[in-house]
Scaffold this motif. Sequence first.
Motif, PDB file in Angstrom:
ATOM      1  N   GLN A   1       3.919  -2.422   2.575  1.00  0.00           N
ATOM      2  CA  GLN A   1       3.119  -2.643   3.774  1.00  0.00           C
ATOM      3  C   GLN A   1       1.647  -2.419   3.472  1.00  0.00           C
ATOM      4  N   GLY A   2       0.800  -3.154   4.165  1.00  0.00           N
ATOM      5  CA  GLY A   2      -0.628  -2.947   4.058  1.00  0.00           C
ATOM      6  C   GLY A   2      -1.079  -1.827   4.968  1.00  0.00           C
ATOM      7  N   HIS A   3      -2.292  -1.327   4.749  1.00  0.00           N
ATOM      8  CA  HIS A   3      -2.795  -0.276   5.639  1.00  0.00           C
ATOM      9  C   HIS A   3      -3.070  -0.813   7.036  1.00  0.00           C
ATOM     10  N   ASP A   4      -2.964  -2.157   7.202  1.00  0.00           N
ATOM     11  CA  ASP A   4      -3.083  -2.763   8.518  1.00  0.00           C
ATOM     12  C   ASP A   4      -1.755  -2.788   9.273  1.00  0.00           C
ATOM     13  N   GLY A   5      -0.695  -2.241   8.653  1.00  0.00           N
ATOM     14  CA  GLY A   5       0.606  -2.174   9.306  1.00  0.00           C
ATOM     15  C   GLY A   5       1.494  -3.385   9.089  1.00  0.00           C
ATOM     16  N   LYS A   6       0.998  -4.418   8.425  1.00  0.00           N
ATOM     17  CA  LYS A   6       1.792  -5.623   8.195  1.00  0.00           C
ATOM     18  C   LYS A   6       2.663  -5.470   6.952  1.00  0.00           C
ATOM     19  N   THR A   7       3.829  -6.104   6.986  1.00  0.00           N
ATOM     20  CA  THR A   7       4.714  -6.125   5.828  1.00  0.00           C
ATOM     21  C   THR A   7       4.388  -7.344   4.979  1.00  0.00           C
ATOM     22  N   TYR A   8       4.150  -7.099   3.676  1.00  0.00           N
ATOM     23  CA  TYR A   8       3.763  -8.170   2.768  1.00  0.00           C
ATOM     24  C   TYR A   8       4.890  -8.579   1.821  1.00  0.00           C
TER      25      TYR A   8
ATOM     26  N   CYS B   1      -1.717  -5.386  -1.805  1.00  0.00           N
ATOM     27  CA  CYS B   1      -0.424  -6.013  -1.518  1.00  0.00           C
ATOM     28  C   CYS B   1      -0.439  -7.480  -1.947  1.00  0.00           C
ATOM     29  N   LEU B   2      -1.544  -8.166  -1.669  1.00  0.00           N
ATOM     30  CA  LEU B   2      -1.663  -9.566  -2.081  1.00  0.00           C
ATOM     31  C   LEU B   2      -1.767  -9.679  -3.598  1.00  0.00           C
ATOM     32  N   GLU B   3      -2.469  -8.728  -4.240  1.00  0.00           N
ATOM     33  CA  GLU B   3      -2.529  -8.703  -5.703  1.00  0.00           C
ATOM     34  C   GLU B   3      -1.140  -8.554  -6.298  1.00  0.00           C
ATOM     35  N   LEU B   4      -0.363  -7.621  -5.729  1.00  0.00           N
ATOM     36  CA  LEU B   4       0.984  -7.384  -6.230  1.00  0.00           C
ATOM     37  C   LEU B   4       1.852  -8.622  -6.066  1.00  0.00           C
ATOM     38  N   LEU B   5       1.708  -9.302  -4.943  1.00  0.00           N
ATOM     39  CA  LEU B   5       2.487 -10.526  -4.726  1.00  0.00           C
ATOM     40  C   LEU B   5       2.114 -11.596  -5.745  1.00  0.00           C
ATOM     41  N   LEU B   6       0.838 -11.696  -6.069  1.00  0.00           N
ATOM     42  CA  LEU B   6       0.392 -12.655  -7.086  1.00  0.00           C
ATOM     43  C   LEU B   6       0.948 -12.289  -8.457  1.00  0.00           C
ATOM     44  N   ILE B   7       0.949 -10.992  -8.792  1.00  0.00           N
ATOM     45  CA  ILE B   7       1.487 -10.542 -10.076  1.00  0.00           C
ATOM     46  C   ILE B   7       2.970 -10.870 -10.173  1.00  0.00           C
ATOM     47  N   LEU B   8       3.694 -10.592  -9.094  1.00  0.00           N
ATOM     48  CA  LEU B   8       5.123 -10.893  -9.087  1.00  0.00           C
ATOM     49  C   LEU B   8       5.368 -12.391  -9.262  1.00  0.00           C
ATOM     50  N   SER B   9       4.589 -13.203  -8.558  1.00  0.00           N
ATOM     51  CA  SER B   9       4.759 -14.655  -8.657  1.00  0.00           C
ATOM     52  C   SER B   9       4.470 -15.147 -10.065  1.00  0.00           C
TER      53      SER B   9
END
Length: 389
Positions: free
Chosen positions: A273-280, A358-366
């Motif tokens: 989750q981001g510090h904005d409360g959203k699940t990424y 969170c977006l960085e991690l998603l890019l790394i995973l992709s």
Amino acid sequence: MAAPAAETRVFLEVRRRLQSALLILGEPEEGGMPMDISVTPASLQVKTPAGCTELRLPAEVRLVPSSCRGLRYVAGDGLHLRLQAQAEFSPKLISMFNQSSQAQECCTFYCQSCGEVIIRDRKLLRVLPLPSENWGALVGEWCCHPDPFANKPLHPQENDCFIGDSFFLVNLRSDLWQPRPELASTETHSLSSENHFKLKPKANTKVICKRCKVTLGETMSSETTKFYMTEIIIQPSERNFPIIPRSRFVQSVIAQCLVELSSARSTFRFSVQGHDGKTYILLWLLNSDSLVIESLGSSKSIKKFPLLEDVLEAGSSSAWNAVKVLYQPCIKSRNESLARLWESDISVHPLTLPSATCLELLLILSRNTAALPPSLRCMNSFQAAFLKL
């Protein structure tokens, strides 16, 4: 190492606990090219008319050539082969914090992105783990009288550092230089990892790096600041700032968090989750005992399989410990129903990070998924990836 074969890729995953290995030999672009494969306990060799690729194994790994079985051809991948392996267990992981800073030692906190000093020469007398995020709900099971910890937030003293699941809590004294706080207009959400603070400010106070403007954490009170592990490097003050590629640092920190949490709490599913409360991202830890060894045949194949950003030279090989995860992205309203299902499941553990991370991690995973042989990129409805430890 001999001259690499054109477009020949060798991929080997060794499972330390299972003492087994999966070998994938990538098919050359020129279909039907003859290939001679030689397996010895300490190396693999692939010969084609275009050249020879040899992959030497680390000293702690040995293959059993006589155990070769399950040879099959997979379109798009090449040849698959399973073997028995003799692999020593890797040393037990040392906590990220204890590896870089011990109690009674002067430490310096750096911004990982740019190397800016955040806290200089802080002597830490106590380094303590925080209780789990739902500890307050369990107090009723421990005590036969009213909650003795009610309205008593856990804040560190001047020479303390408290360690959470993905963050550090430190006390910023008035005589220390502090990162410039930036007030955000959005309201804070009551995140599960912060329930023990009993603090619900009207505005979220972010702590940013003065030099590169990256979000490092947030203020929890007038003296207490939370720094995310993915944004901060803590070093003994006598050492220099270590230059680590951002991608490698993020995946290493996340991988170690997953390993430590799965070991301590027997949980294997995580909601990032981001510090904005959203699940990424929804993450599912499959195993943490993989040793991945690969050899890339040419610069073209490296561009096609950029598994690690520090593997740059044609014919190079790499060996690294990794965790294997399954994941589902949850951005742009993807997998909403699954995300809601996981959020209501008490066996799923939330990990809170800066939204940009969170977006960085998603890019790394992709990227890491795209770097795998096609047959290893998914499992059921989930995508698969390795994160380097």
